[in-house]
Design a protein around this motif. Structure first.
Motif, PDB file in Angstrom:
ATOM      1  N   UNK A  30      25.817  56.441  30.195  1.00  0.00           N
ATOM      2  CA  UNK A  30      24.392  56.648  29.634  1.00  0.00           C
ATOM      3  C   UNK A  30      23.578  55.741  30.722  1.00  0.00           C
ATOM      4  N   UNK A  31      22.338  56.094  30.851  1.00  0.00           N
ATOM      5  CA  UNK A  31      21.329  55.341  31.532  1.00  0.00           C
ATOM      6  C   UNK A  31      21.090  53.997  30.983  1.00  0.00           C
ATOM      7  N   UNK A  32      21.243  52.932  31.912  1.00  0.00           N
ATOM      8  CA  UNK A  32      20.952  51.351  31.358  1.00  0.00           C
ATOM      9  C   UNK A  32      19.454  51.262  31.107  1.00  0.00           C
ATOM     10  N   UNK A  33      19.101  50.655  29.769  1.00  0.00           N
ATOM     11  CA  UNK A  33      17.590  50.197  29.530  1.00  0.00           C
ATOM     12  C   UNK A  33      17.724  48.911  29.284  1.00  0.00           C
ATOM     13  N   UNK A  34      16.892  48.049  30.002  1.00  0.00           N
ATOM     14  CA  UNK A  34      16.745  46.663  29.744  1.00  0.00           C
ATOM     15  C   UNK A  34      15.903  46.491  28.450  1.00  0.00           C
ATOM     16  N   UNK A  35      16.564  46.046  27.286  1.00  0.00           N
ATOM     17  CA  UNK A  35      15.882  45.712  26.122  1.00  0.00           C
ATOM     18  C   UNK A  35      15.531  44.340  25.979  1.00  0.00           C
ATOM     19  N   UNK A  36      14.156  44.093  26.191  1.00  0.00           N
ATOM     20  CA  UNK A  36      13.514  42.624  26.092  1.00  0.00           C
ATOM     21  C   UNK A  36      12.402  42.321  25.153  1.00  0.00           C
ATOM     22  N   UNK A  37      12.393  40.987  25.387  1.00  0.00           N
ATOM     23  CA  UNK A  37      11.083  40.521  24.506  1.00  0.00           C
ATOM     24  C   UNK A  37      10.055  40.128  25.537  1.00  0.00           C
ATOM     25  N   UNK A  38       8.979  40.411  25.284  1.00  0.00           N
ATOM     26  CA  UNK A  38       7.963  40.183  26.070  1.00  0.00           C
ATOM     27  C   UNK A  38       7.424  38.760  25.800  1.00  0.00           C
ATOM     28  N   UNK A  39       7.645  37.690  26.552  1.00  0.00           N
ATOM     29  CA  UNK A  39       7.346  36.462  26.057  1.00  0.00           C
ATOM     30  C   UNK A  39       7.015  35.275  27.328  1.00  0.00           C
ATOM     31  N   UNK A  40       6.448  36.050  28.286  1.00  0.00           N
ATOM     32  CA  UNK A  40       5.601  35.287  29.686  1.00  0.00           C
ATOM     33  C   UNK A  40       4.147  35.150  28.998  1.00  0.00           C
ATOM     34  N   UNK A  41       3.784  33.753  29.881  1.00  0.00           N
ATOM     35  CA  UNK A  41       2.334  33.689  29.437  1.00  0.00           C
ATOM     36  C   UNK A  41       1.140  34.532  30.079  1.00  0.00           C
ATOM     37  N   UNK A  42       1.594  35.297  30.998  1.00  0.00           N
ATOM     38  CA  UNK A  42       0.545  36.312  31.455  1.00  0.00           C
ATOM     39  C   UNK A  42       1.028  37.665  31.687  1.00  0.00           C
ATOM     40  N   UNK A  43       0.305  38.360  31.906  1.00  0.00           N
ATOM     41  CA  UNK A  43       0.593  39.843  31.967  1.00  0.00           C
ATOM     42  C   UNK A  43       1.424  39.844  33.520  1.00  0.00           C
ATOM     43  N   UNK A  44       0.787  39.343  34.570  1.00  0.00           N
ATOM     44  CA  UNK A  44       1.249  39.130  35.804  1.00  0.00           C
ATOM     45  C   UNK A  44       2.588  38.602  35.811  1.00  0.00           C
ATOM     46  N   UNK A  45       2.987  37.663  34.973  1.00  0.00           N
ATOM     47  CA  UNK A  45       4.231  36.940  34.921  1.00  0.00           C
ATOM     48  C   UNK A  45       5.160  37.763  34.162  1.00  0.00           C
ATOM     49  N   UNK A  46       4.811  38.748  33.180  1.00  0.00           N
ATOM     50  CA  UNK A  46       5.672  39.419  32.427  1.00  0.00           C
ATOM     51  C   UNK A  46       6.212  40.639  33.078  1.00  0.00           C
ATOM     52  N   UNK A  47       4.969  41.269  34.033  1.00  0.00           N
ATOM     53  CA  UNK A  47       5.362  42.412  34.951  1.00  0.00           C
ATOM     54  C   UNK A  47       6.303  41.827  35.981  1.00  0.00           C
ATOM     55  N   UNK A  48       6.317  40.929  36.440  1.00  0.00           N
ATOM     56  CA  UNK A  48       7.084  40.448  37.636  1.00  0.00           C
ATOM     57  C   UNK A  48       8.567  40.170  36.943  1.00  0.00           C
ATOM     58  N   UNK A  49       8.736  39.643  36.085  1.00  0.00           N
ATOM     59  CA  UNK A  49       9.873  39.550  35.353  1.00  0.00           C
ATOM     60  C   UNK A  49      10.698  41.171  35.023  1.00  0.00           C
ATOM     61  N   UNK A  50       9.982  41.891  34.591  1.00  0.00           N
ATOM     62  CA  UNK A  50      10.407  43.204  34.128  1.00  0.00           C
ATOM     63  C   UNK A  50      10.564  44.132  35.152  1.00  0.00           C
ATOM     64  N   UNK A  51       9.707  44.030  36.085  1.00  0.00           N
ATOM     65  CA  UNK A  51       9.990  44.843  37.324  1.00  0.00           C
ATOM     66  C   UNK A  51      11.103  44.586  37.989  1.00  0.00           C
ATOM     67  N   UNK A  52      11.426  43.294  37.780  1.00  0.00           N
ATOM     68  CA  UNK A  52      12.591  42.756  38.488  1.00  0.00           C
ATOM     69  C   UNK A  52      14.040  43.380  38.127  1.00  0.00           C
ATOM     70  N   UNK A  53      13.886  43.577  36.755  1.00  0.00           N
ATOM     71  CA  UNK A  53      15.113  44.154  36.079  1.00  0.00           C
ATOM     72  C   UNK A  53      15.271  45.625  36.505  1.00  0.00           C
ATOM     73  N   UNK A  54      14.245  46.420  36.638  1.00  0.00           N
ATOM     74  CA  UNK A  54      14.215  47.701  37.153  1.00  0.00           C
ATOM     75  C   UNK A  54      14.764  47.448  38.601  1.00  0.00           C
ATOM     76  N   UNK A  55      14.240  46.396  39.670  1.00  0.00           N
ATOM     77  CA  UNK A  55      14.840  46.668  40.964  1.00  0.00           C
ATOM     78  C   UNK A  55      16.318  46.247  40.913  1.00  0.00           C
ATOM     79  N   UNK A  56      16.758  45.736  39.873  1.00  0.00           N
ATOM     80  CA  UNK A  56      18.216  45.376  39.713  1.00  0.00           C
ATOM     81  C   UNK A  56      18.965  46.626  39.186  1.00  0.00           C
ATOM     82  N   UNK A  57      18.270  47.642  39.171  1.00  0.00           N
ATOM     83  CA  UNK A  57      18.979  48.717  38.658  1.00  0.00           C
ATOM     84  C   UNK A  57      18.911  49.599  37.136  1.00  0.00           C
ATOM     85  N   UNK A  58      18.187  48.746  36.208  1.00  0.00           N
ATOM     86  CA  UNK A  58      17.970  49.449  35.217  1.00  0.00           C
ATOM     87  C   UNK A  58      17.132  50.648  35.103  1.00  0.00           C
TER      88      UNK A  58
END
Length: 374
Positions: free
Chosen positions: A128-156
């Motif tokens: 099954x395709x892997x989904x990164x199931x996470x809590x959004x908890x960074x201080x800014x939108x930019x910080x959150x997007x950077x972290x989440x996009x990193x999970x997608x880049x890592x293969x999710x």
């Protein structure tokens, strides 16, 4: 083969996917006179619920399972259901049944020498395709997007955004912020990766806010909106579904097949979250999934706790024809990477079940002792 012993372990650990807040669960080991054992989990989470689950397991359910053949999975499950007839329509009883039933299925599959998915009748999906199931908890939108996009880049292949969680973010508390977050994330990861939005318990929307917010998020192509209201607000779920084109997901707080059948009768949900550490175990998951799939709806395992729950959920998901993805916590934590020698993870964006007998999660004794509080 007969059940000969039951041991409970209450664990507490800092969860990096929850801003390092402490979380709790109950793991149960069931022994047999044939030397085969199995592991199960009750996702009780709160200290008092963990203590209560242990009492029900040790004083109520374990004694009636002693001497039973664990290969008779339905008979064991029914005996527990019959015992809890007065107090067992959900709640702590369902948690206790879940842990024992999961362990019993683990034993039965081990005895047969088969991975659980094969013992369940075979895989509907090889992976099954892997989904990164996470809590959004960074201080800014930019910080959150950077972290989440990193999970997608890592293969999710997709991500589920938990709003209204603990941490530094305003996500879930400001609809404009939530819409901007989703839009920024879509811009960063491109059109292919999936985005699910989990409003969660900390997000307090009225119906009008939910409709307006989801419609605005639809411009960014979200795959579904999850838990937009408390479960009791059935009419609001139905009204939201009617007002938007996005599928509505819910169900992770249900307890059993009867609860899912009640939801099915409303027509208010498209994607049904099921947690085998809550819905009376592997047996409860299978019964609930069968009803959901017969109605043409989608099953999605809620597996946000230890590797034991991840293992059972993965095998059940691979056996469920309507499952479309599998959620993993993207940040390595002790209950996934310390508890077992072979952590459950994705390979090139997909998740496979381990090819070993049972559900494949064998907690390490030293990890149990390290995090055990009861």
């Amino acid at each position: 083969m007969r059940i000969s012993g039951v041991a409970c372990h209450v664990l507490k650990w800092p969860e990096p996917n929850d801003f390092n807040h402490e979380r709790m669960t109950v793991l149960v080991r069931v022994e047999t006179d044939a030397g085969i054992h199995g592991w199960g989990e009750a996702i009780a989470m709160w200290p008092e619920a963990c203590r209560a689950s242990v009492v029900l397991i040790e004083d109520g359910l374990a004694p009636l399972l002693m001497g039973r053949d664990p290969r008779e999975t339905l008979a064991c499950w029914q005996a527990m259901k019959d015992h809890t007839w007065w107090y067992g329509e959900g709640g702590i009883a369902a948690l206790a049944i879940s842990a024992l039933d999961m362990a019993i299925w683990d034993i039965a599959a081990k005895d047969a020498g088969k991975p659980l998915v094969e013992y369940l009748g075979g895989a509907a999906h090889e992976s099954l395709p892997a989904c990164a199931s996470l809590h959004v908890n960074q201080a800014t939108i930019a910080d959150s997007v950077r972290e989440i996009a990193g999970h997608i880049e890592a293969g999710f292949q997709s991500t589920k955004l938990g709003l209204g969680k603990r941490g530094l973010s305003r996500a879930g508390r400001d609809p404009d912020y939530d819409v901007a977050l989703v839009a920024a994330l879509r811009s960063a990861i491109g059109p292919e990766a999936g985005i699910m939005v989990d409003a969660g318990n900390g997000t307090k929307w009225d119906l009008e806010t939910a409709i307006r917010t989801v419609k605005r998020m639809e411009e960014s192509g979200i795959a579904w909106i999850e838990e937009p209201f408390l479960p009791a607000r059935v009419e609001d779920h139905a009204a939201l579904k009617k007002a938007v084109s996005t599928p509505v997901a819910a169900g992770e707080r249900e307890w059993n097949e009867a609860g899912y059948r009640r939801w099915l009768a409303t027509g208010a949900i498209d994607v049904f979250g099921i947690d085998p550490a809550r819905v009376e175990g592997v047996t409860g998951f299978r019964r609930s999934a069968a009803a959901i799939e017969a109605a043409g709806k989608t099953v999605n395992a809620h597996a946000w706790s230890s590797a034991v729950l991840t293992a059972a959920s993965l095998h059940l998901s691979l056996a469920a024809p309507s499952a479309i993805l599998f959620e993993l916590k993207p940040l390595p934590g002790p209950m996934q990477f310390e508890l077992v020698e072979e952590p459950f993870w994705h390979e090139n964006g997909v998740v496979h079940a381990p090819n070993r007998p049972g559900h494949g999660a064998e907690p390490i004794a030293s990890a149990i002792e390290k995090y055990r509080v009861g």
